[in-house]
Design a protein around this motif. Structure first.
Motif, PDB file in Angstrom:
ATOM      1  N   LEU A  54       0.826  -1.212   0.000  1.00 47.82           N
ATOM      2  CA  LEU A  54       0.000   0.000   0.000  1.00 47.82           C
ATOM      3  C   LEU A  54       0.865   1.269   0.000  1.00 47.82           C
ATOM      4  CD1 LEU A  54      -3.121  -0.295  -0.031  1.00 47.82           C
ATOM      5  CD2 LEU A  54      -3.123   0.676   2.259  1.00 47.82           C
ATOM      6  N   GLY A  55       1.922   1.237  -0.811  1.00 47.07           N
ATOM      7  CA  GLY A  55       2.768   2.425  -0.950  1.00 47.07           C
ATOM      8  C   GLY A  55       3.889   2.529   0.071  1.00 47.07           C
ATOM      9  N   TRP A  56       4.003   1.599   0.986  1.00 46.17           N
ATOM     10  CA  TRP A  56       5.123   1.597   1.948  1.00 46.17           C
ATOM     11  C   TRP A  56       6.210   0.673   1.417  1.00 46.17           C
ATOM     12  CZ3 TRP A  56       4.630   5.135   5.645  1.00 46.17           C
ATOM     13  CH2 TRP A  56       3.352   5.478   6.109  1.00 46.17           C
ATOM     14  N   ASN A  57       7.450   1.162   1.366  1.00 43.67           N
ATOM     15  CA  ASN A  57       8.520   0.270   0.939  1.00 43.67           C
ATOM     16  C   ASN A  57       9.135  -0.450   2.152  1.00 43.67           C
ATOM     17  OD1 ASN A  57      10.570   1.856   2.139  1.00 43.67           O
ATOM     18  ND2 ASN A  57      10.723   3.151   0.321  1.00 43.67           N
ATOM     19  N   PHE A  58      10.065  -1.345   1.889  1.00 40.89           N
ATOM     20  CA  PHE A  58      10.618  -2.187   2.955  1.00 40.89           C
ATOM     21  C   PHE A  58      11.144  -1.375   4.129  1.00 40.89           C
ATOM     22  CE2 PHE A  58      14.455  -4.328   4.765  1.00 40.89           C
ATOM     23  CZ  PHE A  58      13.777  -5.317   5.463  1.00 40.89           C
ATOM     24  N   TRP A  59      11.986  -0.362   3.850  1.00 37.65           N
ATOM     25  CA  TRP A  59      12.631   0.357   4.957  1.00 37.65           C
ATOM     26  C   TRP A  59      11.648   1.224   5.735  1.00 37.65           C
ATOM     27  CZ3 TRP A  59      16.715  -1.420   7.106  1.00 37.65           C
ATOM     28  CH2 TRP A  59      17.633  -2.164   6.349  1.00 37.65           C
ATOM     29  N   GLU A  60      10.606   1.697   5.054  1.00 34.55           N
ATOM     30  CA  GLU A  60       9.575   2.439   5.787  1.00 34.55           C
ATOM     31  C   GLU A  60       8.818   1.512   6.732  1.00 34.55           C
ATOM     32  OE1 GLU A  60       8.290   6.053   2.786  1.00 34.55           O
ATOM     33  OE2 GLU A  60       7.711   4.012   2.269  1.00 34.55           O
ATOM     34  N   LEU A  61       8.539   0.308   6.263  1.00 28.69           N
ATOM     35  CA  LEU A  61       7.865  -0.674   7.125  1.00 28.69           C
ATOM     36  C   LEU A  61       8.764  -1.037   8.311  1.00 28.69           C
ATOM     37  CD1 LEU A  61       6.377  -2.950   4.318  1.00 28.69           C
ATOM     38  CD2 LEU A  61       5.062  -1.505   5.867  1.00 28.69           C
ATOM     39  N   VAL A  62      10.071  -1.164   8.024  1.00 28.73           N
ATOM     40  CA  VAL A  62      11.038  -1.454   9.090  1.00 28.73           C
ATOM     41  C   VAL A  62      11.053  -0.315  10.113  1.00 28.73           C
ATOM     42  CG1 VAL A  62      13.514  -1.665   9.600  1.00 28.73           C
ATOM     43  CG2 VAL A  62      12.516  -2.954   7.713  1.00 28.73           C
ATOM     44  N   PHE A  63      11.010   0.910   9.620  1.00 29.19           N
ATOM     45  CA  PHE A  63      11.023   2.061  10.517  1.00 29.19           C
ATOM     46  C   PHE A  63       9.815   2.027  11.455  1.00 29.19           C
ATOM     47  CE2 PHE A  63       9.964   6.331  11.818  1.00 29.19           C
ATOM     48  CZ  PHE A  63      11.183   6.870  12.188  1.00 29.19           C
ATOM     49  N   MET A  64       8.628   1.825  10.884  1.00 27.91           N
ATOM     50  CA  MET A  64       7.395   1.825  11.689  1.00 27.91           C
ATOM     51  C   MET A  64       7.431   0.723  12.746  1.00 27.91           C
ATOM     52  SD  MET A  64       5.239   4.164  11.010  1.00 27.91           S
ATOM     53  CE  MET A  64       4.395   5.173   9.810  1.00 27.91           C
ATOM     54  N   TYR A  65       7.853  -0.448  12.353  1.00 27.01           N
ATOM     55  CA  TYR A  65       7.905  -1.600  13.250  1.00 27.01           C
ATOM     56  C   TYR A  65       8.839  -1.314  14.432  1.00 27.01           C
ATOM     57  CZ  TYR A  65       8.607  -6.510  14.658  1.00 27.01           C
ATOM     58  OH  TYR A  65       8.681  -7.682  15.358  1.00 27.01           O
ATOM     59  N   ASN A  66      10.018  -0.770  14.125  1.00 26.05           N
ATOM     60  CA  ASN A  66      11.025  -0.588  15.173  1.00 26.05           C
ATOM     61  C   ASN A  66      10.835   0.686  15.982  1.00 26.05           C
ATOM     62  OD1 ASN A  66      13.000  -2.918  14.943  1.00 26.05           O
ATOM     63  ND2 ASN A  66      12.714  -2.307  12.817  1.00 26.05           N
ATOM     64  N   PHE A  67      10.137   1.656  15.403  1.00 22.71           N
ATOM     65  CA  PHE A  67       9.766   2.849  16.149  1.00 22.71           C
ATOM     66  C   PHE A  67       8.880   2.411  17.319  1.00 22.71           C
ATOM     67  CE2 PHE A  67       7.712   7.334  15.555  1.00 22.71           C
ATOM     68  CZ  PHE A  67       8.461   7.798  16.607  1.00 22.71           C
ATOM     69  N   TRP A  68       7.935   1.554  17.033  1.00 21.46           N
ATOM     70  CA  TRP A  68       7.070   0.976  18.074  1.00 21.46           C
ATOM     71  C   TRP A  68       7.925   0.231  19.105  1.00 21.46           C
ATOM     72  CZ3 TRP A  68       6.261  -3.789  20.155  1.00 21.46           C
ATOM     73  CH2 TRP A  68       5.091  -3.977  20.906  1.00 21.46           C
ATOM     74  N   LEU A  69       8.846  -0.581  18.592  1.00 23.81           N
ATOM     75  CA  LEU A  69       9.610  -1.472  19.467  1.00 23.81           C
ATOM     76  C   LEU A  69      10.542  -0.702  20.405  1.00 23.81           C
ATOM     77  CD1 LEU A  69      10.019  -4.487  20.007  1.00 23.81           C
ATOM     78  CD2 LEU A  69      11.871  -4.471  18.334  1.00 23.81           C
ATOM     79  N   PHE A  70      11.065   0.423  19.920  1.00 21.66           N
ATOM     80  CA  PHE A  70      12.003   1.196  20.731  1.00 21.66           C
ATOM     81  C   PHE A  70      11.300   1.765  21.977  1.00 21.66           C
ATOM     82  CE2 PHE A  70      14.949   4.682  21.772  1.00 21.66           C
ATOM     83  CZ  PHE A  70      16.138   3.981  21.730  1.00 21.66           C
ATOM     84  N   GLY A  71      10.127   2.336  21.775  1.00 20.59           N
ATOM     85  CA  GLY A  71       9.350   2.846  22.910  1.00 20.59           C
ATOM     86  C   GLY A  71       8.880   1.707  23.804  1.00 20.59           C
ATOM     87  N   HIS A  72       8.458   0.637  23.168  1.00 20.99           N
ATOM     88  CA  HIS A  72       7.967  -0.530  23.906  1.00 20.99           C
ATOM     89  C   HIS A  72       9.048  -1.106  24.828  1.00 20.99           C
ATOM     90  CE1 HIS A  72       6.118  -4.428  24.688  1.00 20.99           C
ATOM     91  NE2 HIS A  72       7.223  -4.999  24.258  1.00 20.99           N
ATOM     92  N   GLY A  73      10.328  -0.973  24.421  1.00 22.12           N
ATOM     93  CA  GLY A  73      11.430  -1.484  25.236  1.00 22.12           C
ATOM     94  C   GLY A  73      11.386  -0.938  26.661  1.00 22.12           C
ATOM     95  N   PHE A  74      10.996   0.339  26.809  1.00 23.91           N
ATOM     96  CA  PHE A  74      10.902   0.932  28.147  1.00 23.91           C
ATOM     97  C   PHE A  74       9.763   0.283  28.937  1.00 23.91           C
ATOM     98  CE2 PHE A  74      13.186   4.076  25.758  1.00 23.91           C
ATOM     99  CZ  PHE A  74      14.106   4.572  26.666  1.00 23.91           C
ATOM    100  N   TYR A  75       8.641   0.077  28.259  1.00 21.36           N
ATOM    101  CA  TYR A  75       7.525  -0.585  28.933  1.00 21.36           C
ATOM    102  C   TYR A  75       7.928  -1.998  29.342  1.00 21.36           C
ATOM    103  CZ  TYR A  75       3.307  -3.222  29.703  1.00 21.36           C
ATOM    104  OH  TYR A  75       2.376  -4.067  30.262  1.00 21.36           O
ATOM    105  N   SER A  76       8.507  -2.745  28.398  1.00 18.06           N
ATOM    106  CA  SER A  76       8.750  -4.160  28.659  1.00 18.06           C
ATOM    107  C   SER A  76       9.866  -4.353  29.687  1.00 18.06           C
ATOM    108  CB  SER A  76       9.066  -4.915  27.372  1.00 18.06           C
ATOM    109  OG  SER A  76      10.318  -4.537  26.878  1.00 18.06           O
TER     110      SER A  76
END
Lengths: 268, 263
Positions: A54-76
């Motif tokens: 849907l118009g997102w390329n690989f690295w953009e998808l990687v960015f979104m996934y890991n942006f979530w994960l970076f913040g989540h690291g503090f929670y987890s």
């Protein structure tokens, strides 16, 4: 600030109890890194075959996934013990937190850390850096500040929702199935792909009911420079993440305090 | 006559399952979310016209719906929880002195647990998917019958692959990493999320020979008529045999060097 020094004392104790389980730490971190690499592998397979999603390329998808994960690291790492509240309430062990002269919420959060959350940071830090350069992003100080404020926004939203769900145990006792389902909206949907690929109903849920989308999608569209074609609902929605985090934290604290007041020990 | 005592084990674990059926319903709704995620991906690709002539939305949605239906029936979480409890509390020693074989005991426990999941969750889930999505049906009746056998083989392969992973718990006395590793590998190499059709060639080469393929990709391909019945069943049967032998061998080896925690 005695609350903070209490928290730090508890943190020190928690570290000491975990030192004995060094293998556990390593295996847990490796498990986290491996499972995230596999998820990124699935994204890679899809984009190798179909170029974009849907118009997102690989690295953009990687960015979104890991942006979530970076913040989540503090929670987890620091706040995950909230999820054990139900067990404490059902067993009656929550009494122990009430009789000590320290804020029970501080005790609950500080009594156990999950250090293999370090795995979250290792993988997401690496992947965000790679994505930044692969996408030729060049953030100025404003974007950098927006990125930095998005991190506490992310883990506070997650913590607030976790506390709200956990507090339901004061009224309902058995809530683990429900908690698990709500967090599927988080781990299962929000983290995996940008929410604009989901059905509109889910986009509404992830923005207004369980606002996990503020952890990656809304700030991510801004930081990736996709405000031109990927705005969801309205442009201003992309900037209200910190406000949403504050409101949800306040609601969570109100529910938690009410919950403590209705808590009746299960006895025995 | 020994079978009777094992069936009693199944009956008890079936009753245990009923005690937390409301949680199971939530877990099933979680699986529904995962299916909806995959349907969203397929529909996004369909919308952008990326699917090409060999793949289409109906084919891919049939694949995913069938995969997640099987996934609900095959879940090993209960057995995982049961094993970790035994190890954590040191109750494993008690289990080992019982006059029933531990490995069989565990398998029959799993059967009992699966009855509810397959009959009351997986089957309705699958029927619902068919009604809502209008899915593909098998090419002919013999294929449909072979598919039932293939499910049974997949169910057992899934169990024994997991059992081998669980044995690692006995070696390392750690269990947090085991399930995560098991889940990660399952995610990719069973074909639950992405069919091997869209894998790059080198990865497909690897995936085609591993036992994980027998769990989802093989029965689904058989159902959809994209893999010959004989090839599918032979692959599953061969791996099942190998896994059973491997489990038994490793189990015997393990019993010689067991460390029981606590007391």
């Amino acid at each position: 600030m005695s609350t903070i020094s209490n928290y730090l004392d508890l943190a020190r104790l928690s570290v000491k109890t975990r030192v004995g389980y060094r293998f556990d730490f390593i295996a847990g971190s490796v498990g986290i890194i491996l499972s995230n690499l596999i998820n990124l592998g699935l994204i890679l397979i899809l984009t190798l075959q179909f170029k974009t999603l849907l118009g997102w390329n690989f690295w953009e998808l990687v960015f979104m996934y890991n942006f979530w994960l970076f913040g989540h690291g503090f929670y987890s790492t620091f706040f995950r013990n909230i999820e054990n509240l139900q067990t404490l309430v059902v067993s009656g062990d929550f009494d122990k937190l009430l009789v000590k002269p320290v804020n029970p919420l501080v005790q609950l959060i500080g009594s156990q850390f999950y250090f293999y959350g370090a795995g979250d940071w290792i993988i997401s830090g690496t992947m965000l850096t790679l994505a930044y350069f692969q996408l030729n992003l060049s953030w100025g100080p404003v974007e950098l500040a927006f990125f930095l404020i998005s991190i506490p926004t992310a883990f506070l939203i997650e913590t607030a929702l976790s506390l709200i769900l956990a507090s339901l145990a004061f009224w309902l006792n058995k809530t683990e199935g429900l908690n698990w389902l709500v967090f599927q909206f988080n781990y299962g949907l929000t983290q995996k792909y940008p929410i604009d690929i989901y059905f509109p109903g889910f986009q509404v849920i992830l923005t207004f009911i369980f606002p996990f989308a503020f952890m990656n999608y809304f700030p991510g569209v801004v930081l990736l420079g996709r405000m031109g074609d990927k705005v969801l609902f309205a442009p201003w929605v992309h900037f209200i993440g910190p406000l949403v985090a504050v409101v949800f934290c306040a609601v969570a604290l109100i529910i938690w305090n009410r919950g403590i007041r209705v808590y009746k020990s299960s006895g025995s | 006559m020994r079978l009777k005592s094992y069936l009693a084990v199944s009956r008890i674990s079936f009753k245990n399952t009923l005690a937390y059926r409301s949680n199971l319903i939530f877990y099933t709704l979680g699986t529904l979310l995962q299916l909806l995620l995959m349907l969203a991906v397929w529909s996004a690709l369909d919308k952008q016209g990326a699917l090409g002539p060999d793949l289409n939305f109906k084919k891919l949605s049939t694949y995913s719906a069938l995969g997640f239906s099987l996934n609900i029936g095959f879940s090993v979480f209960y057995i995982y929880g049961y094993l970790t409890e035994l190890i954590r509390k040191g109750d494993l020693a008690m289990e080992l002195v019982r006059p029933v074989e531990f490995m069989k005991n565990l398998l029959f426990r799993y059967f009992g647990f699966s009855v509810f999941r397959i009959g009351f969750l997986a089957l309705p889930f699958w029927l619902l998917c068919n009604v809502v999505l209008g899915l593909q049906v098998p090419p002919d009746v013999p294929t449909a019958l072979a598919f039932v056998l293939s499910i049974a083989l997949a169910y057992l392969v899934n169990y024994f692959v997991f059992f081998l992973f669980a044995l690692l718990t006995f070696i390392s006395l750690d269990n947090s990493g085991i399930m995560m590793t098991f889940m990660s590998i399952s995610t990719l190499f069973t074909g639950l999320y992405l069919p091997f059709w869209i894998f790059p060639d080198w990865l497909r080469g690897v995936a085609e020979i591993l036992p994980f393929k027998a769990i989802y990709f093989t029965p689904i391909s058989l159902y959809m008529g994209t893999m010959p019945v004989g090839e599918a069943l032979a692959f599953q049967g061969a791996w099942l045999l190998a896994l059973v032998l491997l489990s038994q061998g490793l189990w015997k080896l393990m019993m010689r060097r067991i460390v029981v925690q606590g007391g």
